[in-house]
Design an enzyme around this catalytic site. Structure first.
Site, PDB file in Angstrom:
ATOM      1  N   ASP A 492       0.871  -1.165   0.000  1.00 57.45           N
ATOM      2  CA  ASP A 492       0.000   0.000   0.000  1.00 57.45           C
ATOM      3  C   ASP A 492       0.920   1.230   0.000  1.00 57.45           C
ATOM      4  O   ASP A 492       2.096   1.131   0.347  1.00 57.45           O
ATOM      5  CB  ASP A 492      -0.881  -0.020   1.255  1.00 57.45           C
ATOM      6  CG  ASP A 492      -1.855   1.146   1.303  1.00 57.45           C
ATOM      7  OD1 ASP A 492      -2.267   1.602   0.227  1.00 57.45           O
ATOM      8  OD2 ASP A 492      -2.176   1.600   2.412  1.00 57.45           O
ATOM      9  N   LYS A 493       0.408   2.398  -0.409  1.00 63.68           N
ATOM     10  CA  LYS A 493       1.274   3.583  -0.478  1.00 63.68           C
ATOM     11  C   LYS A 493       1.198   4.415   0.798  1.00 63.68           C
ATOM     12  O   LYS A 493       2.142   4.464   1.570  1.00 63.68           O
ATOM     13  CB  LYS A 493       0.911   4.449  -1.691  1.00 63.68           C
ATOM     14  CG  LYS A 493       1.856   5.652  -1.870  1.00 63.68           C
ATOM     15  CD  LYS A 493       1.485   6.494  -3.061  1.00 63.68           C
ATOM     16  CE  LYS A 493       0.275   7.364  -2.802  1.00 63.68           C
ATOM     17  NZ  LYS A 493       0.547   8.462  -1.827  1.00 63.68           N
ATOM     18  N   ARG A 658       0.197  14.807  -3.234  1.00 63.53           N
ATOM     19  CA  ARG A 658      -1.168  14.309  -3.079  1.00 63.53           C
ATOM     20  C   ARG A 658      -2.088  15.511  -3.272  1.00 63.53           C
ATOM     21  O   ARG A 658      -1.999  16.491  -2.525  1.00 63.53           O
ATOM     22  CB  ARG A 658      -1.352  13.711  -1.681  1.00 63.53           C
ATOM     23  CG  ARG A 658      -2.765  13.229  -1.369  1.00 63.53           C
ATOM     24  CD  ARG A 658      -2.906  11.768  -1.666  1.00 63.53           C
ATOM     25  NE  ARG A 658      -4.237  11.285  -1.359  1.00 63.53           N
ATOM     26  CZ  ARG A 658      -4.541  10.629  -0.219  1.00 63.53           C
ATOM     27  NH1 ARG A 658      -3.626  10.412   0.688  1.00 63.53           N
ATOM     28  NH2 ARG A 658      -5.763  10.186  -0.021  1.00 63.53           N
ATOM     29  N   ASP A 724      -4.657   6.088  -4.279  1.00 64.41           N
ATOM     30  CA  ASP A 724      -4.314   7.455  -4.656  1.00 64.41           C
ATOM     31  C   ASP A 724      -4.326   7.643  -6.173  1.00 64.41           C
ATOM     32  O   ASP A 724      -4.479   6.707  -6.951  1.00 64.41           O
ATOM     33  CB  ASP A 724      -2.933   7.803  -4.098  1.00 64.41           C
ATOM     34  CG  ASP A 724      -2.769   9.296  -3.855  1.00 64.41           C
ATOM     35  OD1 ASP A 724      -3.593  10.074  -4.374  1.00 64.41           O
ATOM     36  OD2 ASP A 724      -1.825   9.677  -3.148  1.00 64.41           O
ATOM     37  N   ASP A 856      -1.422  -0.999   5.961  1.00 66.37           N
ATOM     38  CA  ASP A 856      -1.725  -0.553   7.322  1.00 66.37           C
ATOM     39  C   ASP A 856      -2.969  -1.220   7.891  1.00 66.37           C
ATOM     40  O   ASP A 856      -3.351  -0.982   9.020  1.00 66.37           O
ATOM     41  CB  ASP A 856      -1.872   0.972   7.373  1.00 66.37           C
ATOM     42  CG  ASP A 856      -2.957   1.481   6.422  1.00 66.37           C
ATOM     43  OD1 ASP A 856      -3.743   0.658   5.925  1.00 66.37           O
ATOM     44  OD2 ASP A 856      -3.003   2.699   6.168  1.00 66.37           O
ATOM     45  N   ALA A 858      -6.134  -0.830   7.085  1.00 63.57           N
ATOM     46  CA  ALA A 858      -7.406  -0.111   7.013  1.00 63.57           C
ATOM     47  C   ALA A 858      -8.272  -0.595   5.856  1.00 63.57           C
ATOM     48  O   ALA A 858      -9.392  -1.047   6.050  1.00 63.57           O
ATOM     49  CB  ALA A 858      -7.143   1.379   6.890  1.00 63.57           C
ATOM     50  N   ASP A 860      -7.036  -2.832   3.563  1.00 59.82           N
ATOM     51  CA  ASP A 860      -6.317  -3.949   2.958  1.00 59.82           C
ATOM     52  C   ASP A 860      -6.638  -5.294   3.597  1.00 59.82           C
ATOM     53  O   ASP A 860      -5.972  -6.274   3.317  1.00 59.82           O
ATOM     54  CB  ASP A 860      -4.798  -3.719   3.079  1.00 59.82           C
ATOM     55  CG  ASP A 860      -4.409  -2.322   2.651  1.00 59.82           C
ATOM     56  OD1 ASP A 860      -4.886  -1.891   1.602  1.00 59.82           O
ATOM     57  OD2 ASP A 860      -3.635  -1.662   3.369  1.00 59.82           O
TER      58      ASP A 860
END
Length: 1224
Positions: A492-493, A658, A724, A856, A858, A860
């Site tokens: 994940d980013k 972002r 994102d 993290d 959330a 995933d």
């Protein structure tokens, strides 16, 4: 013969199963009973281990409707069998959601009246109705009920089964259930409890003892006792007891840990609505789908899954997701288009309170209670499903374990040869029948070492402890070995590769359809009263918890940048004023206030959030919107969006910023507070006015680039999977080294079919490819078959695909033939929804990648659990979100986990090879001794198994992982050329030296048939004694003799030699000399054996039943064991580590092919071409097809001149195959 009816349960789901019905058959049961008696209970054990045989052997096929016993079989690759007993439920209706008032009082009984199954008593209030018999069975904590309409068993999940619209759920189910209806539904759903029953020690003991290995141990102990090996049998019993006790302690501890994790706050007292305005207190175990619970102001731990229908809640979902940031949950929408939508727990998760999550606080209006409708209970809840996946895990599909069983079967085959040899030899020598039976069976017991299971798991246990020391917690230890085979890791980013918190770089407002110059601060005096800053200050989901602002880090950073103040209404204020706004924001030192009237939380699917606000003193309300720039721009009036919007956005995203877009809309004055509460989100979020951009700087974590470089150098492919923006993701991928500077990125922009136009993919090159692209461009593949210079040439043509979530869905649906080709080179996946991340992991696994996922937790959770190895970055010590949880907030845990996984995997190989050699060495010794009607002594067996094997097997597993990842991964199979060659050469070496010693001792001048009067240490006295005592009878078991002594010494040294040879260090483990317990054990045993061999001690000789031999022969034995150790070492180092390992490394690099192949030298580059060619031919490697799908696909793409597609070309979907148009 009648065949059983077969149906499919859970069709299309992960737990899909075949089900067949059976009824008891009397004559079959009698036959099984007779067989059990005749076999001494062994047949019952066999049927216990094989449920398919047990059912088919005692029952006859029948229809599912009439079945008493069901045979279940999974449809996945494991094809597991289960049996289930059918029960009968008596209830006034057949469907939990039917209305009791509409039920006929003359329902017919279904099923047979003589059913020999358990009946449940009806509650007294249902006794006036003629009950219906409902057949059901329970499997893995899930109940399946018979449905006459579908003629199949089905499960009731919860309120979702009614397919209610959001509006219907709010209007028809928000008043609660009557007590009668609640009890009726309780018959079907049972108690609302995730019951992790901790089995009693007795039950665990019975289950553990009935393991095939321990049954074999019992058989062996009885056999050894019959052969008078009492001490050895007692020692093995003691070992087995310790092993069983350790296993029981571990299993019990795991059950207790899971029980405590699940049971915490799982049973609470709740307030339940009973229709109209009646509210009663009840235990949470009594809740059923359809009940309405009241969420108290001070919050609670949710005992079920429930959907909010009134009020707002702040929830901590860390138990489920590992993400500790509080989440705002709002009431279920009930108006317009959203109200018409069917309620779905995944789609409407922003309105759903999940079981096990902590409601921190609630918000409500004018004394209204915060209400939630129960939708799922027990194991049907999200928490229940996660717990069930832990209680009933899928078998670990790891080649090592399958090969281990195959290898054991080979050893049993070797034992079979010895079995026949012993019988023939004993018959020829006229040995008594009792002795023949015992000694021939004894050969078989030697092939399965007593300490094998414990020794095989020791490496994993040690690895788990080492991982815990570095902050990595594991709830699935068997997956540690799989970590050693990872060849692809998805990251994940945000919060994983980059920092969790975002820094505000600046803002760029838009006015009159044009962008203003960027500004670094939003808190400037001239911006305080602008609509842009008002939108920043209100469009968020922040709340105050114990006086401190809490919420999403992005929202927090954005709000703090405005300098405004947030105030929440107290409970007293809310009760006094009907239309009061619960949350108010205002700039500092100013009277201007803005109240947040309604909030539409951020949706990862919609990629936006919005709020309705009212400014103090104004009659109208405003709507503010925040989200992904491309989404927000599409919802705005075209004339308000600057013409250079795309160029400005690309400028920022290419730099890795972002970017968040803001928009607003003035609502009509006639809209009241109550109307706003029922307003549809789709109606609100349209015809907006574009306000501008917020540019956030998402810094890459300090450790990220180094870790990704280590993984690339280790030939482990890395992917970014993020929600994102595409260009931001590509920029971050370049900055962290996932994509190198000279490599191009091809964006696969796919659009679904529209009107008459088919689905299409436009291939957009982010860099100008005209100068670099060649007419015949081929895919870069670092294959073993390709020459090094070819690889270097292809590396200059490196490219990566980047795919958005929308494009991924279109391609998987309309271009299935391109999916695998695309994934072979795709590195960036942007705008991916949580379910798409899971789907991506599944597709990667389908082409034989061993996939790791790091996030993290959330969004995933699904991907983390689906991957072979999921690593959640969380502060929690352990959560059900993933198999591994790292307390560190960066990805440095990934190489640590892979290193320990590789070490544990190599340890498993080392231990298994050592235990196999131990069996064969002992087998050779016993077979040679049987030829002279002798055997090893009781204490010799004891010394070998306890003092040598047990100590060595457990200490050789202590080597930690090597300090850095190397470019090759360890093999996953025992049945591979190099490993088999290693084992076979060592077996051959040991056999040659044992036979040599056995034959040499018989050729010595002093050799004679040993008797108690023999004294070979003094040859002359021995001869005299022998001449005087010719008739002295030998020992009945003939243990003491020169052959026995010789083979005992030689074999004892062989055990130590192969242990040292097999205990590999670099490149996957630390060197063995750093493993001081192992080295101390080896040195101590070597010293002891050398001492008793060269300087006999009568007491030790008598204890071990060895005889005195001349000093010259002891010297000869010393030379033999030294030569044996030298040959073993040279063969292992020369054959395996130098020559054959080159083939493994070369295959490994092909199998672990990545887009970022390192250019550093690898071991095989030092080999001569002719040597590699010869070995390739010898081991059938030249024309051997690739063993994995992605490798095979990569090989095919080498010759595909049309791949990758040309810049700006378009590929259209068509029925037979995709066709590519000419470049635009």
């Amino acid at each position: 013969m009648r065949t059983s009816e077969m149906k499919i349960l859970n069709r299309g789901l992960e737990n899909e199963m075949e089900v067949r019905g059976y009824r008891p058959c009397l004559w079959k049961m009698i036959l099984v009973g007779v067989g059990a008696v005749c076999s001494g209970g062994l047949l019952l054990l066999l049927l216990y281990w094989l449920p398919e045989w047990a059912v088919k052997g005692t029952c006859k096929p029948t229809s599912l409707k009439d079945a008493h016993t069901l045979l279940l079989r999974t449809t996945d690759e494991f094809r597991q069998w289960f049996r289930a007993r059918v029960h009968v439920l008596l209830a006034p209706g057949k469907n939990p959601f039917s209305s009791l008032e509409l039920q006929s009082t003359a329902q017919l009984l279904n099923g047979d009246s003589d059913h020999s199954t358990t009946h449940e008593d009806l509650h007294g209030k249902f006794s006036h109705r003629l009950p219906a018999k409902i057949h059901y069975f329970t499997h893995h904590s899930t109940k399946y009920f018979w449905n006459d309409a579908t003629q199949n068993f089905e499960t009731f999940k919860g309120l979702e089964d009614m397919n209610l619209s959001c509006a219907a759920l709010r209007s028809e189910h928000s008043s609660g259930l009557s007590k009668t209806l609640q009890e009726y539904r309780g018959l079907f759903f049972g108690e609302n409890e995730i019951a992790v029953r901790v089995p009693s020690l007795f039950k665990l003991l019975i289950k553990e003892v009935l393991n095939p290995f321990y049954i074999f141990q019992l058989f062996s102990v009885i056999l050894w006792s019959a052969d008078d090996y009492y001490y050895y049998a007692s020692a093995i019993v003691l070992m087995s007891v310790i092993s069983i006790a350790t296993s029981l302690y571990t299993i019990k501890k795991q059950y207790m840990m899971l029980h405590d994790m699940v049971a915490a706050h799982s049973v609470v007292r709740v307030s339940v609505c009973r229709g109209n305005k009646d509210i009663e207190q009840a235990m949470s175990t009594e809740l059923v789908p359809g009940d309405v619970v009241i969420i108290p102001a001070n919050g609670l731990i949710m005992p079920c899954d429930a959907v909010l229908v009134h009020g707002t809640c702040i929830v901590n979902e860390s138990m489920l997701t590992g993400e500790s940031v509080p989440v705002t949950k709002t009431g279920l929408p009930s108006s317009a288009e959203e109200g018409v939508k069917t309620y779905d727990i995944e789609e409407h998760k922003r309105h759903t309170l999940f079981c096990g999550t902590h409601v921190i606080q609630t918000r409500f209006y004018a004394g209204e209670l915060v209400k939630a409708v129960v939708v799922r209970t027990g194991f049907s809840t999200e928490k229940g499903q996660l717990v069930r996946s832990i209680l009933y895990p899928k078998p670990t599909d790891f080649k090592l374990y399958r090969d281990a069983y195959l290898f054991l079967l080979c050893l049993v085959g070797v034992a079979g040869i010895g079995f026949i040899y012993t019988i023939v030899l004993s018959v020829m020598n006229k040995v008594p029948a009792h002795t023949i039976i015992v000694e021939s069976l004894d050969i078989i017991t030697i092939t399965v070492p007593p300490a094998l299971p414990a020794a095989m798991t020791a490496g994993i246990v040690y690895a788990q402890r080492r991982l815990k020391r570095v902050g990595i917690f594991c709830i699935s230890p068997q997956r540690i070995n799989m970590c050693g085979q990872l060849n692809l890791v998805c990251f994940d980013k945000t919060g994983t590769l980059t920092e969790d918190g975002l820094d505000l770089w600046g803002i760029q407002r838009a006015e009159n359809g044009c962008f203003s110059p960027p500004e670094s601060q939003a808190a400037k005096a001239n911006l305080v009263n602008t609509v842009f800053v008002a939108c920043m200050a209100t469009c968020h989901s922040l709340t105050k918890i114990q006086g401190e602002l809490s919420g999403d880090p992005l929202d927090l950073k954005m709000f703090c940048a405005t300098g405004w103040v947030l105030e929440e209404a107290t409970e007293e204020e809310t009760a006094l004023h009907n239309p009061i706004m619960p949350t108010v924001v205002r700039p500092p030192n100013q009277s201007c206030e803005i109240g947040i009237v309604r909030q539409f939380p951020f949706s990862s699917t919609l990629q936006r959030m919005s709020v309705v606000v009212r400014k103090l003193g104004e009659k109208h309300m405003d709507a503010y919107l925040k989200g992904a720039p491309e989404i927000v721009a599409g919802l705005c009036k075209p004339h308000t969006v600057p013409q250079n919007f795309t160029e400005i956005l690309e400028t920022y995203t290419r730099q890795g910023f972002r970017v968040i877009a803001l928009a607003c809309r003035q609502l009509e004055s006639k809209l009241s507070w109550h109307k706003v509460q029922n307003l549809s989100r789709d109606l609100l979020e349209t015809n907006m006015e574009f306000l501008g951009l917020i540019i956030m700087q998402n810094k890459i974590k300090q450790e990220t680039a180094g870790v990704l470089l280590d993984l690339r150098q280790a030939n482990i492919r890395t992917l970014m999977v993020t929600g994102d923006n595409m260009l931001t993701a590509i920029s971050v991928a370049r900055d962290c080294g996932m994509i190198r500077p000279h490599e191009r990125v091809v964006i696969a922009d796919a659009v679904p079919p529209k009107d008459l136009s088919p689905a299409s993919i436009t291939w957009c090159y982010t860099e100008n490819p005209a100068q670099n692209i060649k007419d015949n461009q081929t895919v870069e593949v670092n294959l073993g078959e390709a020459a090094l210079d070819d690889q270097l040439t292809q590396q200059d043509q490196g490219y990566h695909f980047a795919v958005s979530g929308r494009a991924f869905t279109v391609i998987t649906e309309h271009f299935p033939q391109l999916v695998h080709k695309l994934l072979l080179r795709a590195t960036v996946f942007a705008r991916m929804a949580p379910d798409q991340k899971t789907q991506l992991v599944e597709v990667l696994q389908s082409i034989d990648y061993t996939v790791g996922m790091c996030g993290d937790g959330a969004n995933d959770c699904g991907a983390l659990k689906r991957a072979h190895s999921g690593i959640s970055l969380s502060e929690l010590e352990a959560s059900v979100a993933s198999p591994f949880t790292s307390s560190s907030s960066n990805i440095s845990c990934v190489p640590n986990l892979i290193r320990e996984g590789r070490a544990a995997l190599i340890t498993s190989f080392c231990v298994f090879k050592f235990m196999a050699l131990y069996s064969i060495i002992q087998y050779l010794s016993v077979t040679l001794l049987y030829s002279i009607l002798s055997n090893l002594g009781d204490f010799q067996f004891l010394f070998i198994d306890i003092a040598i094997i047990l100590i060595i097997a457990f200490t050789m597993s202590l080597n930690p992982g090597w300090k850095k990842l190397v470019c090759c991964s360890p093999p996953s199979s025992l049945i591979s050329g190099p490993l088999l060659c290693s084992v076979l050469t060592q077996i051959l070496t040991c056999m040659i030296f044992q036979v040599l010693a056995f034959l040499l001792v018989r050729e010595q001048s002093w050799y004679e048939t040993w008797t108690p009067q023999s004294d070979a240490c003094n040859v002359s006295s021995s001869s005299n004694a022998h001449s005087l005592n010719v008739t002295t009878p030998p020992h009945p078991k003939n243990i003491k003799n020169y052959e026995n002594t010789t083979l005992f010494y030689v074999s004892s040294f062989q055990y130590l030699a192969v242990a040292i040879v097999f205990s590999k260090g670099k490149p996957f483990r630390q060197p063995s000399y750093k493993n001081w317990p192992f080295m101390l054990s080896c040195v101590g045993l070597y010293a002891f054996l050398f001492f008793i061999m060269m300087h006999p001690v009568p007491a030790i000789d008598n204890f071990l039943e060895i005889v005195c031999v001349p000093h010259d022969w002891r010297t000869t034995l010393l030379i033999i064991v030294v030569l044996n150790a030298a040959v073993s070492f040279i063969l292992e180092i020369l054959i395996l580590d130098v020559i054959l390992w080159g083939l493994v490394v070369r295959d490994s690099q092909g199998l672990n092919w990545t887009t970022n192949s390192p250019t550093t030298n690898t071991p095989q580059t030092a080999h001569d071409r002719w040597g590699s060619a010869l070995l390739s031919w010898l081991f059938c490697q030249r024309k051997k097809p690739p063993r994995v799908k992605y490798m095979h696909l990569a090989l095919k793409l080498q010759d595909d001149t049309d791949w990758p597609p040309r810049p700006s070309s378009i590929t259209y979907a068509s029925t037979p195959q995709s066709s590519t148009s000419a470049p635009l």
